[in-house]
Design a protein around this motif. Structure first.
Motif, PDB file in Angstrom:
ATOM      1  N   PRO A  16      51.769  40.005  43.276  1.00 64.11           N
ATOM      2  CA  PRO A  16      51.538  38.719  44.144  1.00 64.11           C
ATOM      3  C   PRO A  16      50.750  37.675  43.375  1.00 64.11           C
ATOM      4  O   PRO A  16      49.677  38.174  42.599  1.00 64.11           O
ATOM      5  N   SER A  17      50.897  36.681  43.696  1.00 60.34           N
ATOM      6  CA  SER A  17      49.932  35.531  42.965  1.00 60.34           C
ATOM      7  C   SER A  17      48.519  35.613  43.477  1.00 60.34           C
ATOM      8  O   SER A  17      47.522  35.257  42.775  1.00 60.34           O
ATOM      9  N   THR A  18      48.186  36.207  44.537  1.00 64.11           N
ATOM     10  CA  THR A  18      46.771  36.412  44.581  1.00 64.11           C
ATOM     11  C   THR A  18      46.104  37.401  43.786  1.00 64.11           C
ATOM     12  O   THR A  18      44.663  37.220  43.532  1.00 64.11           O
ATOM     13  N   LEU A  19      46.621  38.230  43.222  1.00 63.11           N
ATOM     14  CA  LEU A  19      46.229  39.342  42.427  1.00 63.11           C
ATOM     15  C   LEU A  19      46.271  38.546  40.965  1.00 63.11           C
ATOM     16  O   LEU A  19      45.381  38.779  40.153  1.00 63.11           O
ATOM     17  N   VAL A  20      47.579  38.110  40.738  1.00 65.85           N
ATOM     18  CA  VAL A  20      47.518  37.234  39.368  1.00 65.85           C
ATOM     19  C   VAL A  20      46.335  36.198  39.067  1.00 65.85           C
ATOM     20  O   VAL A  20      45.924  36.086  37.994  1.00 65.85           O
ATOM     21  N   SER A  21      46.122  35.560  40.131  1.00 59.59           N
ATOM     22  CA  SER A  21      45.052  34.391  40.084  1.00 59.59           C
ATOM     23  C   SER A  21      43.572  34.940  39.666  1.00 59.59           C
ATOM     24  O   SER A  21      42.884  34.304  39.263  1.00 59.59           O
ATOM     25  N   ARG A  22      43.600  36.478  39.661  1.00 59.28           N
ATOM     26  CA  ARG A  22      42.235  37.022  39.303  1.00 59.28           C
ATOM     27  C   ARG A  22      42.158  37.085  37.650  1.00 59.28           C
ATOM     28  O   ARG A  22      41.060  37.587  37.241  1.00 59.28           O
ATOM     29  N   ALA A  23      43.345  36.684  36.928  1.00 59.48           N
ATOM     30  CA  ALA A  23      43.213  36.801  35.449  1.00 59.48           C
ATOM     31  C   ALA A  23      43.027  35.631  35.100  1.00 59.48           C
ATOM     32  O   ALA A  23      43.547  34.688  35.568  1.00 59.48           O
ATOM     33  N   ALA A  24      42.209  35.347  33.892  1.00 61.41           N
ATOM     34  CA  ALA A  24      42.012  34.189  33.293  1.00 61.41           C
ATOM     35  C   ALA A  24      43.006  33.385  33.106  1.00 61.41           C
ATOM     36  O   ALA A  24      44.107  34.117  32.234  1.00 61.41           O
TER      37      ALA A  24
END
Length: 584
Positions: free
Chosen positions: A188-196
């Motif tokens: 999910p994008s909420t998890l992906v957003s935690r990667a630079a």
């Protein structure tokens, strides 16, 4: 009709400990976890199939410990509230295994089932005659081991979890699954957003045909090319585009050996040029990729803006000792120039500590590389006998000393002795190599080469600074770095004391302040350098020895060739030795 079972699944990608025993965690991490995305996608896909959906309602969570603090108590509570549950510690590499065991202890103390998988488990089972002590320790804790890939196999675990019959070992190493039509890796994008940079990842293929002795990939994922179809890749791109994700790390160990590379790149080109999807990606390739007609050109058109190249070394003897016969140093410059002409930023991995290495040879070779090869970024690594590799297998068989602390097997620590260098000399030249390559003078040269070839030099100078600062400021390898380091006082490696809050928090505040001041100073220094390069009216006309496309005679006169001419194998395409050419 029987009531559906509520099955709670928590997938965790563990981090590992720094030299002070604290878990390495960031507000934004640098590398997305493909294993986490793959397993999330597989479980999500299977849970929606009628044959399983009628029996269970899967509640799925995912955590990457490199960019979040694992809410252990909350996970335990949610697992207890469900009818059945398990925690999957996924993609666990050797250096992450000690941290994985500590997480497992906490969940097992609450009687939550735990399954651990990844390259360490699979590599050990594939290459060692006996199960090593750390896997035995996991078994004693009641932790189940998983070896192999999950496509087509996850149903067994989900059903076993629902029935309360999770097995001690799931070993699927003997049969590698077909990837065509397999569920898409997804987070999910909420998890992906935690990667630079909001990068996510997927693998378009698995398997590598080469025999590098330091590699674990070939012994876990095999040497036969298995790959997704263009339809599979398009589905991955469109599903992520729908949630605003448009940057990818394609994690194939060697995308150029994926037998389906051209069909995949053609589909990506169509998605970009006809359907108007704006995405970019990073790939990993070997040094022979430029020999495949159209490969580099199509990769650039398809959206590849960065490429990681397994250069490993420029000394033919070192490459032969590691069975990396495919690397032909006389073709390095031509290959790198092709990527440079396509406007793609080049990364290279460079290994220090091959049997014939000395500090003097390493320093000389780095200078040759800086002067004659148009590389942008170089990542230095210790030659490391990773569990699952041929090197580790031979050393274990022969009783050669290897550091028993798995936490050090991150390629950023020395874990064995060298035949020519003392331990101290090897460790020092590793640190010196970073400083030697990332001098201000050479960073300026890299930026000037980038401007001349039309690269996005703003991103390039930021990445150059990030690589150098990760090692010199954060004391971590760039692959483990990120943005704004977190340290949790109570999450310290077992055996080390939990520090008093009155000591820990003031020191941590000072550490944050001084670290960010160092980062700011480095940023301002490189920003001024970058501005100076851009203001140069002749910047686009810059050229040097690394950028010039020369004749064969010119190539033969490079220091890269002359220095190693006696070690270059007499094979097709190799340069003729100067002594022979002179009739001597």
């Amino acid at each position: 009709m029987p009531q559906r079972i509520r099955l709670r699944v928590a997938l965790i990608k563990p981090s590992h400990y720094d030299d002070d025993g604290y878990v390495i965690q960031w507000h934004r991490s640098s590398i997305p976890s493909n294993t986490l995305a793959s397993l999330y996608g597989i479980i999500r896909d299977r849970a929606e199939e009628p044959d399983l959906a009628g029996r269970m309602a899967v509640e799925l969570d995912a955590y990457d410990e490199t960019n979040c603090i694992i809410p252990i108590k909350a996970i335990i509570a949610s697992c207890k509230a469900a009818d059945a549950s398990f925690v999957g510690l996924v993609g666990v590499q050797s250096n992450q295994f000690p941290r994985a065991l500590e997480l497992a202890r906490q969940f097992r103390a609450a009687d939550i089932p735990v399954i651990v998988g990844g390259f360490h488990v699979a590599g050990c089972l594939a290459m060692l005659p006996e199960i090593p002590p750390e896997l035995r320790e996991a078994e004693k804790l009641g932790v189940s081991l998983y070896a192999g890939e999950a496509e087509g196999r996850i149903d067994e675990i989900l059903l076993d979890a629902c029935n309360g019959t999770i097995k001690p070992l799931y070993n699927y190493m003997a049969a590698l699954p077909d990837m065509a039509g397999a569920p898409s890796p997804f987070l999910p994008s909420t998890l992906v957003s935690r990667a630079a940079g909001h990068y996510t990842s997927f693998d378009s293929g698995r398997g590598c045909p080469f025999q590098c002795s330091f590699c674990t990939i070939i012994n876990v994922q095999g040497r036969k090319s298995r790959y997704r179809t263009p339809d599979d890749i398009e589905r991955i791109i469109r599903e992520n585009d729908a949630q605003g994700i448009r940057r990818y790390f394609i994690t194939d160990d060697n995308f150029a050996r994926n037998k389906n590379w051209e069909a995949i790149l053609d589909r990506l080109i169509r998605l970009r040029e006809i359907d108007g999807l704006r995405f970019k990606f990073i790939i990993q390739v070997d040094t022979l990729c430029h020999k495949s007609p159209g490969f580099i050109e199509k990769a650039a058109r398809a959206g590849c803006n960065r490429v990681f190249i397994g250069l490993e070394n420029i000394d033919p003897e070192a490459l032969l000792s590691a069975k990396k016969r495919q690397n032909k140093i006389w073709e390095y410059r031509e290959m790198l120039q092709a990527w440079k002409d396509a406007g793609v930023v080049t990364y290279a991995g460079y290994i220090l500590g091959f049997p014939e290495d000395t500090p003097e040879k390493i320093r000389r070779n780095i200078e040759i590389m800086k002067r004659e090869l148009p590389l942008d970024l170089v990542e230095f690594f210790f030659l490391t006998p990773l569990p699952g590799s041929e090197d580790h297998q031979k050393m274990a068989r022969n009783g050669v000393w290897m550091d028993p602390d798995l936490n050090k097997y991150d390629l950023n620590h020395r874990v064995s002795h060298h035949p020519l260098m003392s331990d101290q000399a090897w460790e020092q030249i590793y640190l010196d190599a970073w400083k030697q390559y990332y001098t201000l003078e050479h960073i300026e040269t890299v930026l000037r080469r980038g401007v001349a070839r039309g690269l996005n030099t703003k991103q390039l100078f930021l990445t150059l600074g990030a690589f150098y600062g990760s090692v010199t400021i954060e004391k971590l390898h760039p692959l483990e770095a990120g943005f704004f380091r977190h340290k949790v006082r109570l999450q310290r490696r077992p055996g080390l004391p939990i520090e008093n809050p009155l000591i820990f928090y003031p020191r941590r505040a000072w550490e944050i302040t001084t670290t960010h001041l160092k980062w700011l100073a480095l940023y301002l220094q490189l920003k001024r350098l970058h501005a100076r390069v851009l203001k140069d009216p002749a910047a686009k006309n810059y050229s040097d020895q690394a950028l010039i496309h020369g004749s064969q005679e010119d190539e033969d006169n490079l220091d890269l060739i002359r220095t190693f001419e006696d070690a270059i194998p007499n094979t097709y395409g190799a340069p003729v030795k100067h002594a022979k050419a002179a009739g001597l």
